[in-house]
Scaffold this motif. Structure first.
Motif, PDB file in Angstrom:
ATOM      1  N   HIS A 267       9.425 -36.212  44.537  1.00 26.63           N
ATOM      2  CA  HIS A 267      10.517 -36.659  43.302  1.00 26.63           C
ATOM      3  C   HIS A 267      11.655 -36.084  43.343  1.00 26.63           C
ATOM      4  O   HIS A 267      12.153 -35.121  43.899  1.00 26.63           O
ATOM      5  CB  HIS A 267       9.404 -36.430  42.098  1.00 26.63           C
ATOM      6  CG  HIS A 267       8.401 -36.191  41.494  1.00 26.63           C
ATOM      7  ND1 HIS A 267       7.835 -37.175  41.623  1.00 26.63           N
ATOM      8  CD2 HIS A 267       7.460 -35.565  41.858  1.00 26.63           C
ATOM      9  CE1 HIS A 267       7.245 -37.505  41.067  1.00 26.63           C
ATOM     10  NE2 HIS A 267       6.064 -36.393  42.005  1.00 26.63           N
ATOM     11  N   THR A 268      12.363 -37.112  43.093  1.00 25.86           N
ATOM     12  CA  THR A 268      14.119 -35.814  42.980  1.00 25.86           C
ATOM     13  C   THR A 268      14.397 -35.256  42.210  1.00 25.86           C
ATOM     14  O   THR A 268      13.088 -34.550  41.102  1.00 25.86           O
ATOM     15  CB  THR A 268      15.279 -37.485  42.123  1.00 25.86           C
ATOM     16  OG1 THR A 268      14.636 -37.622  40.957  1.00 25.86           O
ATOM     17  CG2 THR A 268      14.907 -38.322  43.073  1.00 25.86           C
ATOM     18  N   GLN A 269      15.352 -33.767  42.065  1.00 28.94           N
ATOM     19  CA  GLN A 269      15.130 -32.904  41.875  1.00 28.94           C
ATOM     20  C   GLN A 269      16.801 -33.900  40.579  1.00 28.94           C
ATOM     21  O   GLN A 269      17.499 -34.275  40.475  1.00 28.94           O
ATOM     22  CB  GLN A 269      16.377 -32.047  42.663  1.00 28.94           C
ATOM     23  CG  GLN A 269      16.758 -31.171  41.878  1.00 28.94           C
ATOM     24  CD  GLN A 269      17.500 -30.017  42.299  1.00 28.94           C
ATOM     25  OE1 GLN A 269      18.781 -29.609  43.050  1.00 28.94           O
ATOM     26  NE2 GLN A 269      16.326 -28.299  42.412  1.00 28.94           N
ATOM     27  N   ARG A 270      16.032 -33.503  39.135  1.00 28.08           N
ATOM     28  CA  ARG A 270      16.730 -34.489  38.467  1.00 28.08           C
ATOM     29  C   ARG A 270      17.833 -33.710  37.887  1.00 28.08           C
ATOM     30  O   ARG A 270      17.926 -32.704  37.364  1.00 28.08           O
ATOM     31  CB  ARG A 270      15.812 -34.661  37.348  1.00 28.08           C
ATOM     32  CG  ARG A 270      15.090 -35.892  37.204  1.00 28.08           C
ATOM     33  CD  ARG A 270      14.370 -36.370  35.884  1.00 28.08           C
ATOM     34  NE  ARG A 270      13.789 -35.703  35.948  1.00 28.08           N
ATOM     35  CZ  ARG A 270      12.913 -35.172  33.907  1.00 28.08           C
ATOM     36  NH1 ARG A 270      13.402 -36.286  33.476  1.00 28.08           N
ATOM     37  NH2 ARG A 270      11.613 -34.177  33.942  1.00 28.08           N
ATOM     38  N   PRO A 271      18.846 -34.210  37.133  1.00 33.29           N
ATOM     39  CA  PRO A 271      19.707 -33.093  36.684  1.00 33.29           C
ATOM     40  C   PRO A 271      19.727 -32.868  35.213  1.00 33.29           C
ATOM     41  O   PRO A 271      18.759 -33.568  34.694  1.00 33.29           O
ATOM     42  CB  PRO A 271      21.545 -34.513  36.710  1.00 33.29           C
ATOM     43  CG  PRO A 271      21.478 -35.426  37.556  1.00 33.29           C
ATOM     44  CD  PRO A 271      19.704 -35.263  37.614  1.00 33.29           C
ATOM     45  N   LEU A 272      19.878 -31.488  35.165  1.00 34.78           N
ATOM     46  CA  LEU A 272      19.124 -31.361  33.768  1.00 34.78           C
ATOM     47  C   LEU A 272      20.934 -30.863  32.741  1.00 34.78           C
ATOM     48  O   LEU A 272      21.760 -30.240  33.496  1.00 34.78           O
ATOM     49  CB  LEU A 272      18.662 -29.831  33.735  1.00 34.78           C
ATOM     50  CG  LEU A 272      18.366 -29.021  32.361  1.00 34.78           C
ATOM     51  CD1 LEU A 272      16.698 -28.271  32.067  1.00 34.78           C
ATOM     52  CD2 LEU A 272      19.284 -28.597  31.578  1.00 34.78           C
ATOM     53  N   TRP A 273      21.102 -31.270  32.182  1.00 37.39           N
ATOM     54  CA  TRP A 273      22.244 -31.233  31.102  1.00 37.39           C
ATOM     55  C   TRP A 273      22.380 -29.957  29.719  1.00 37.39           C
ATOM     56  O   TRP A 273      21.566 -29.809  29.389  1.00 37.39           O
ATOM     57  CB  TRP A 273      23.147 -32.192  30.783  1.00 37.39           C
ATOM     58  CG  TRP A 273      23.105 -33.893  30.524  1.00 37.39           C
ATOM     59  CD1 TRP A 273      23.315 -34.937  30.330  1.00 37.39           C
ATOM     60  CD2 TRP A 273      24.225 -33.844  32.273  1.00 37.39           C
ATOM     61  NE1 TRP A 273      22.976 -35.528  31.229  1.00 37.39           N
ATOM     62  CE2 TRP A 273      23.439 -35.511  32.300  1.00 37.39           C
ATOM     63  CE3 TRP A 273      24.306 -32.944  32.991  1.00 37.39           C
ATOM     64  CZ2 TRP A 273      24.545 -36.093  33.626  1.00 37.39           C
ATOM     65  CZ3 TRP A 273      24.985 -33.897  33.879  1.00 37.39           C
ATOM     66  CH2 TRP A 273      24.364 -35.328  34.300  1.00 37.39           C
ATOM     67  N   ALA A 274      23.164 -28.594  30.299  1.00 31.16           N
ATOM     68  CA  ALA A 274      22.483 -27.389  29.337  1.00 31.16           C
ATOM     69  C   ALA A 274      24.380 -26.832  28.854  1.00 31.16           C
ATOM     70  O   ALA A 274      25.126 -27.838  29.487  1.00 31.16           O
ATOM     71  CB  ALA A 274      22.335 -26.007  30.596  1.00 31.16           C
ATOM     72  N   SER A 275      23.758 -25.938  28.372  1.00 30.76           N
ATOM     73  CA  SER A 275      25.100 -25.282  27.526  1.00 30.76           C
ATOM     74  C   SER A 275      25.548 -26.804  26.691  1.00 30.76           C
ATOM     75  O   SER A 275      26.807 -26.753  26.874  1.00 30.76           O
ATOM     76  CB  SER A 275      25.904 -24.977  28.429  1.00 30.76           C
ATOM     77  OG  SER A 275      26.940 -24.632  27.849  1.00 30.76           O
ATOM     78  N   THR A 276      24.850 -27.564  25.677  1.00 25.20           N
ATOM     79  CA  THR A 276      25.143 -28.441  25.005  1.00 25.20           C
ATOM     80  C   THR A 276      25.240 -28.126  23.425  1.00 25.20           C
ATOM     81  O   THR A 276      25.947 -29.484  22.663  1.00 25.20           O
ATOM     82  CB  THR A 276      24.305 -29.449  25.204  1.00 25.20           C
ATOM     83  OG1 THR A 276      22.825 -29.157  24.990  1.00 25.20           O
ATOM     84  CG2 THR A 276      23.869 -30.033  26.553  1.00 25.20           C
ATOM     85  N   GLY A 277      25.563 -26.877  22.803  1.00 21.40           N
ATOM     86  CA  GLY A 277      26.400 -27.075  21.515  1.00 21.40           C
ATOM     87  C   GLY A 277      27.517 -26.601  22.068  1.00 21.40           C
ATOM     88  O   GLY A 277      28.736 -26.240  22.729  1.00 21.40           O
ATOM     89  N   THR A 278      28.247 -27.589  21.440  1.00 20.85           N
ATOM     90  CA  THR A 278      30.000 -27.664  21.724  1.00 20.85           C
ATOM     91  C   THR A 278      30.290 -25.817  20.900  1.00 20.85           C
ATOM     92  O   THR A 278      29.919 -25.838  20.367  1.00 20.85           O
ATOM     93  CB  THR A 278      30.587 -28.704  21.180  1.00 20.85           C
ATOM     94  OG1 THR A 278      29.962 -29.276  19.226  1.00 20.85           O
ATOM     95  CG2 THR A 278      30.132 -30.129  21.435  1.00 20.85           C
TER      96      THR A 278
END
Length: 377
Positions: A267-278
């Protein structure tokens, strides 16, 4: 944690249907035992959980959910590091069990719970590999992610863990070069795992690109420059960086080298969006969700951001990443042309991220030390 209703999560449903896996960036024993986490699964499209040392330090310091276990650990004379391992892995194991149905229903893609290696080992490859094995074996659940930092020393540890069949959440990724290196470390590990006869379909990974921390530092530099052009670019660097990371993701996982592994079940290594609190109240509090809707990614949100998205996000599932790559390149090029030391900022963020987690780990050790002392008195 507030008790959500089922009628306000339309944006979360929409982005989930568009291919964004909604994960919660939080975990506590109280959330597990009270049913609050289950409620978020039921009403907020939450299909996974991420943790870090800061989250555990906060959970153990607050309330009394850990008192009984602390008394048991104190009575048995458990050493401090072993007590921390027991307390944290018990929570993660129970969360893995809570998400087991989602893990099965998604073929292993979601229903994941992450736990981080001791951040004091971030610059030590072999110690990180050993810690990853300890966490994997102790939790003993197939839907675990072991978090390994994307330091230079962490890259070979990622490869080694993947080669041994350990699913990895790579944390503290900031630059596109490091994002690409992390993907290559993952592919290296898959090749070794394949050579060793391991089932590639059971191995998963995500690459956690941090967002708000980038804007915080870049915005300071833009404010110092102070021109109209510079000020107009505030709040744009992190999203541009993430969008270009997705372009890298599509490139890397379309190569013949990876396609051969995919044919063997990888499987691909999915991007994960972190530190998503402004961090800046001038920005929409759902910005790092709304602007990064695209298939095959994870967005891990603090509870406050999750509720904000459910309450008032304009996201309707429309892809907000494809078609933005050239504009994103222009944004980052302009930021650098104006004199912002963008590369140095990203390097500094990795160092400060490691330092921050080390500080939180020290706080966690202190909280557990105090808890053991109080329980044994």
């Amino acid at each position: 944690m507030t008790q959500p209703s089922a009628t306000t999560a339309n944006a979360l449903t929409a982005i989930s249907e568009a291919g964004v896996s909604v994960w919660l960036d939080d975990l506590s024993r109280e959330a597990l035992t009270s049913g609050a986490l289950q409620n978020l699964i039921d009403t907020r499209s939450v299909v996974g959980v991420t943790t870090n040392p800061t989250i555990f330090a906060k959970a153990i310091a607050e309330g009394n959910a850990y008192d009984t276990q602390l008394r048991e650990l104190a009575a048995s004379g458990t050493a401090l590091d072993d007590a921390v391992l027991t307390l944290t892995t018990d929570d993660v194991r129970n969360a893995c069990d809570l998400f087991a149905g989602i893990h099965a229903a998604t073929g292993g893609q979601d229903g994941r719970v992450s736990i981080e290696v001791d951040p004091r080992l971030a610059r030590e490859t072999q110690a990180t590999i050993a810690s990853a094995h300890t966490l994997w074996d102790t939790v003993d659940r197939p839907n675990l992610f072991v978090k390994i930092p994307a330091t230079v020393e962490g890259l070979p540890a990622i490869t080694a863990a993947i080669a041994d069949g350990i699913s990895v959440n790579v944390t503290l990724v900031f630059s596109l070069d490091r994002f690409r290196a992390v993907a290559q470390a993952y592919i290296d590990g898959l090749e070794l795992a394949h050579q060793a006869g391991k089932d590639l379909s059971a191995i998963r990974s995500v690459s956690s690109l941090f967002l708000s921390r980038i804007d915080t530092q870049v915005d300071k530099a833009l404010a110092e420059i102070g021109t109209e052009e510079a000020l107009a670019l505030r709040g744009k660097a992190a999203i541009a960086n993430a969008r270009l990371a997705y372009e890298v993701y599509e490139e890397v996982f379309a190569t013949p080298r990876y396609e051969a592994l995919a044919a063997a079940g990888a499987h691909t290594q999915r991007p994960l969006w972190a530190s998503t609190g402004t961090k800046d109240p001038a920005y929409p509090d759902t910005m790092y969700v709304d602007e990064l809707v695209v298939a095959d990614v994870v967005n891990t949100m603090p509870a406050k951001t999750l509720e904000a998205v459910a309450d008032h996000s304009p996201a309707d599932g429309t892809d907000t990443v494809h078609g933005t790559f050239e504009e994103s390149r222009q944004i980052l090029d302009t930021i650098e042309r104006l004199g912002v030391p963008y590369g140095k900022i990203l390097e500094g963020l990795e160092d400060s991220g490691v330092d921050s987690f080390e500080k939180s780990w020290a706080e966690l050790l202190g909280d557990v030390t105090d808890g053991l002392a109080a329980a044994g008195s």
